[in-house]
Scaffold this motif. Structure first.
Motif, PDB file in Angstrom:
ATOM      1  N   ASN A  46      -3.407  -6.368  12.911  1.00 46.65           N
ATOM      2  CA  ASN A  46      -1.941  -6.143  13.090  1.00 46.65           C
ATOM      3  C   ASN A  46      -1.254  -5.990  11.717  1.00 46.65           C
ATOM      4  N   TYR A  47      -0.286  -5.134  11.558  1.00 49.99           N
ATOM      5  CA  TYR A  47       0.685  -5.123  10.376  1.00 49.99           C
ATOM      6  C   TYR A  47       2.028  -5.910  10.998  1.00 49.99           C
ATOM      7  N   ARG A  48       2.743  -6.622  10.050  1.00 49.06           N
ATOM      8  CA  ARG A  48       3.779  -7.189  10.508  1.00 49.06           C
ATOM      9  C   ARG A  48       4.969  -7.294   9.414  1.00 49.06           C
ATOM     10  N   ASP A  49       5.981  -6.835   9.670  1.00 46.92           N
ATOM     11  CA  ASP A  49       7.304  -7.100   8.766  1.00 46.92           C
ATOM     12  C   ASP A  49       8.510  -7.448   9.489  1.00 46.92           C
ATOM     13  N   ALA A  50       9.389  -7.382   8.655  1.00 45.96           N
ATOM     14  CA  ALA A  50      10.582  -8.020   9.267  1.00 45.96           C
ATOM     15  C   ALA A  50      11.188  -7.182  10.439  1.00 45.96           C
ATOM     16  N   PHE A  51      10.645  -5.784  10.532  1.00 44.07           N
ATOM     17  CA  PHE A  51      11.159  -4.887  11.637  1.00 44.07           C
ATOM     18  C   PHE A  51      10.167  -4.526  12.438  1.00 44.07           C
ATOM     19  N   ARG A  52       8.870  -4.696  12.371  1.00 45.43           N
ATOM     20  CA  ARG A  52       7.995  -4.201  13.339  1.00 45.43           C
ATOM     21  C   ARG A  52       6.529  -5.013  13.275  1.00 45.43           C
ATOM     22  N   SER A  53       5.862  -4.854  14.417  1.00 47.05           N
ATOM     23  CA  SER A  53       4.424  -5.368  14.490  1.00 47.05           C
ATOM     24  C   SER A  53       3.680  -4.359  14.961  1.00 47.05           C
ATOM     25  N   LEU A  54       2.719  -3.881  14.417  1.00 48.49           N
ATOM     26  CA  LEU A  54       1.710  -2.540  14.691  1.00 48.49           C
ATOM     27  C   LEU A  54       0.384  -3.026  14.760  1.00 48.49           C
ATOM     28  N   ASN A  55      -0.378  -2.318  15.593  1.00 49.62           N
ATOM     29  CA  ASN A  55      -1.927  -2.469  15.663  1.00 49.62           C
ATOM     30  C   ASN A  55      -2.333  -1.140  14.910  1.00 49.62           C
ATOM     31  N   GLN A  56      -3.139  -1.504  13.742  1.00 51.48           N
ATOM     32  CA  GLN A  56      -3.544  -0.243  12.986  1.00 51.48           C
ATOM     33  C   GLN A  56      -4.979  -0.408  12.984  1.00 51.48           C
ATOM     34  N   ARG A  57      -5.660   0.804  12.847  1.00 49.44           N
ATOM     35  CA  ARG A  57      -7.215   0.758  12.104  1.00 49.44           C
ATOM     36  C   ARG A  57      -7.145  -0.065  10.897  1.00 49.44           C
ATOM     37  N   SER A  58      -8.130  -0.896  10.522  1.00 47.80           N
ATOM     38  CA  SER A  58      -8.277  -1.439   9.346  1.00 47.80           C
ATOM     39  C   SER A  58      -8.473  -0.696   8.358  1.00 47.80           C
ATOM     40  N   ASN A  59      -9.488   0.235   8.514  1.00 46.63           N
ATOM     41  CA  ASN A  59     -10.011   1.086   7.592  1.00 46.63           C
ATOM     42  C   ASN A  59     -10.122   2.519   7.838  1.00 46.63           C
ATOM     43  N   LEU A  60      -8.943   3.157   8.071  1.00 51.31           N
ATOM     44  CA  LEU A  60      -8.807   4.473   8.268  1.00 51.31           C
ATOM     45  C   LEU A  60      -9.658   5.631   7.402  1.00 51.31           C
ATOM     46  N   ALA A  73     -13.365  12.245  -0.280  1.00 52.44           N
ATOM     47  CA  ALA A  73     -12.104  11.546   0.011  1.00 52.44           C
ATOM     48  C   ALA A  73     -11.540  10.868  -1.039  1.00 52.44           C
ATOM     49  N   GLN A  74     -10.201  10.913  -1.262  1.00 52.58           N
ATOM     50  CA  GLN A  74      -9.436  10.133  -2.259  1.00 52.58           C
ATOM     51  C   GLN A  74      -8.470   9.387  -1.650  1.00 52.58           C
ATOM     52  N   PHE A  75      -8.434   8.209  -2.036  1.00 56.41           N
ATOM     53  CA  PHE A  75      -7.397   7.283  -1.353  1.00 56.41           C
ATOM     54  C   PHE A  75      -6.496   6.857  -2.645  1.00 56.41           C
ATOM     55  N   HIS A  76      -4.882   6.701  -2.273  1.00 54.98           N
ATOM     56  CA  HIS A  76      -4.264   6.365  -3.471  1.00 54.98           C
ATOM     57  C   HIS A  76      -3.171   5.410  -2.521  1.00 54.98           C
ATOM     58  N   ALA A  77      -3.294   4.134  -2.912  1.00 52.57           N
ATOM     59  CA  ALA A  77      -2.713   2.856  -2.425  1.00 52.57           C
ATOM     60  C   ALA A  77      -1.228   2.568  -3.013  1.00 52.57           C
ATOM     61  N   ALA A  78      -0.312   2.459  -2.271  1.00 51.68           N
ATOM     62  CA  ALA A  78       1.108   2.564  -2.536  1.00 51.68           C
ATOM     63  C   ALA A  78       1.375   0.960  -2.644  1.00 51.68           C
ATOM     64  N   CYS A  79       0.531   0.310  -1.686  1.00 55.41           N
ATOM     65  CA  CYS A  79       1.018  -1.294  -1.791  1.00 55.41           C
ATOM     66  C   CYS A  79      -0.163  -1.860  -1.199  1.00 55.41           C
ATOM     67  N   GLU A  80      -0.071  -3.395  -1.083  1.00 54.59           N
ATOM     68  CA  GLU A  80      -1.176  -4.251  -0.754  1.00 54.59           C
ATOM     69  C   GLU A  80      -0.443  -5.475  -0.182  1.00 54.59           C
ATOM     70  N   GLY A  81      -1.126  -5.876   1.017  1.00 52.36           N
ATOM     71  CA  GLY A  81      -0.466  -6.999   1.704  1.00 52.36           C
ATOM     72  C   GLY A  81      -1.286  -7.350   2.768  1.00 52.36           C
ATOM     73  N   PRO A  82      -0.948  -8.547   3.455  1.00 50.02           N
ATOM     74  CA  PRO A  82      -1.837  -8.992   4.490  1.00 50.02           C
ATOM     75  C   PRO A  82      -1.858  -8.410   5.930  1.00 50.02           C
ATOM     76  N   MET A  83      -2.783  -8.406   6.690  1.00 50.08           N
ATOM     77  CA  MET A  83      -2.929  -7.806   8.055  1.00 50.08           C
ATOM     78  C   MET A  83      -3.666  -8.866   8.777  1.00 50.08           C
TER      79      MET A  83
END
Length: 267
Positions: A46-60, A73-83
């Motif tokens: 689950n991803y949570r911030d001040a505006f939303r709570s979303l269930n997401q695949r952990s490793n899409l 496959a090439q992944f480029h991260a924009a940010c890192e945080g807790p789920m």
């Protein structure tokens, strides 16, 4: 050659998204809204911030790669945080863009960058999140020119009530996308630029991109699915250089694999 772009929204519509990815026959698949964990994780978080709570695949990234054997496959991260899982345990995760390149295509050059901000390693933080950019310059057997396929995920903030309004920051992100394109594409390339830009049709962003020499294939087409509850039906775009011969373009409503429709181009 088939080029496909989609905001996958963290894989919320899995397994429909996985089934579609395995059948869409993309030579290049560009996904925005992609997750990849930093540690072994359960399949859903689950991803949570001040505006939303979303269930997401952990490793899409791994989920989609499993449906596309042999692809690079090439992944480029924009940010890192807790789920977190259902029990509240936290897992460090990353979020960004990914591209999958079909076997047989030669990746001559790759370029990752940012159209707004820089990598954020200290949590999701306040909006807007950093906005990343990803591009591959490809050599394709039978094509006279190289083709550069790029995408980015645009700013999600706005001024006032309109979260897709033209703003100086959005104009700057368009110019930065073009600056990055200039670093990887030459004047002889075919160019495809796509993504969830989070702007309206006829926006300043699209005018800037068109003045550079790109033509918009989406226009005022609906790029949202039935899963999106707001009245705004735009946001995702695909543009091509004037030299690019378009055989077919579509943004189908079905199957529903996200709250965004996929953009499917054949050149």
């Amino acid at each position: 050659m088939r080029i496909v772009s989609l905001n996958a929204s963290g894989g919320q519509v899995w397994p429909a998204l996985g089934g579609w990815a395995g059948l869409v026959r993309a030579d290049v698949l560009s996904l925005q809204g992609v997750t990849q964990p930093k540690v072994p994780s359960p399949p859903w978080l689950n991803y949570r911030d001040a505006f939303r709570s979303l269930n997401q695949r952990s490793n899409l990234v791994a989920d989609i790669s499993g449906r596309l054997p042999g692809y690079t496959a090439q992944f480029h991260a924009a940010c890192e945080g807790p789920m977190s899982d259902n029990g509240g345990r936290s897992y460090p995760s990353t979020y960004g863009l990914a591209q999958w390149i079909a076997p047989g295509l030669t990746v001559e050059t790759r370029l990752d960058g940012f159209v707004h901000g820089a990598f954020r390693a200290d949590g999701w933080g306040d909006a807007p999140l950093p906005c990343s950019f990803q591009a591959s310059r490809l050599r394709v057997t039978g094509r006279a020119r190289p083709i550069t396929v790029a995408h980015f995920h645009g700013l999600q903030d706005g001024e006032g009530a309109d979260d897709m309004a033209d703003t100086p920051a959005r104009a700057q992100q368009a110019r930065q996308a073009l600056s990055l394109l200039d670093q990887i594409a030459t004047s002889g390339d075919d160019v495809v630029l796509s993504g969830d830009f989070n702007v309206r049709p006829n926006s300043e962003t699209l005018r800037i991109l068109q003045d550079w020499g790109l033509r918009d294939l989406v226009g005022d087409k609906n790029t949202r699915t039935t899963l999106y509850g707001k009245p705004q039906r735009h946001g995702s775009y695909m543009l091509v250089s004037r030299s690019t011969e378009v055989k077919r373009f579509d943004c189908p409503a079905d199957p529903v694999v996200s709250d965004h429709r996929p953009l499917i181009l054949e050149v």
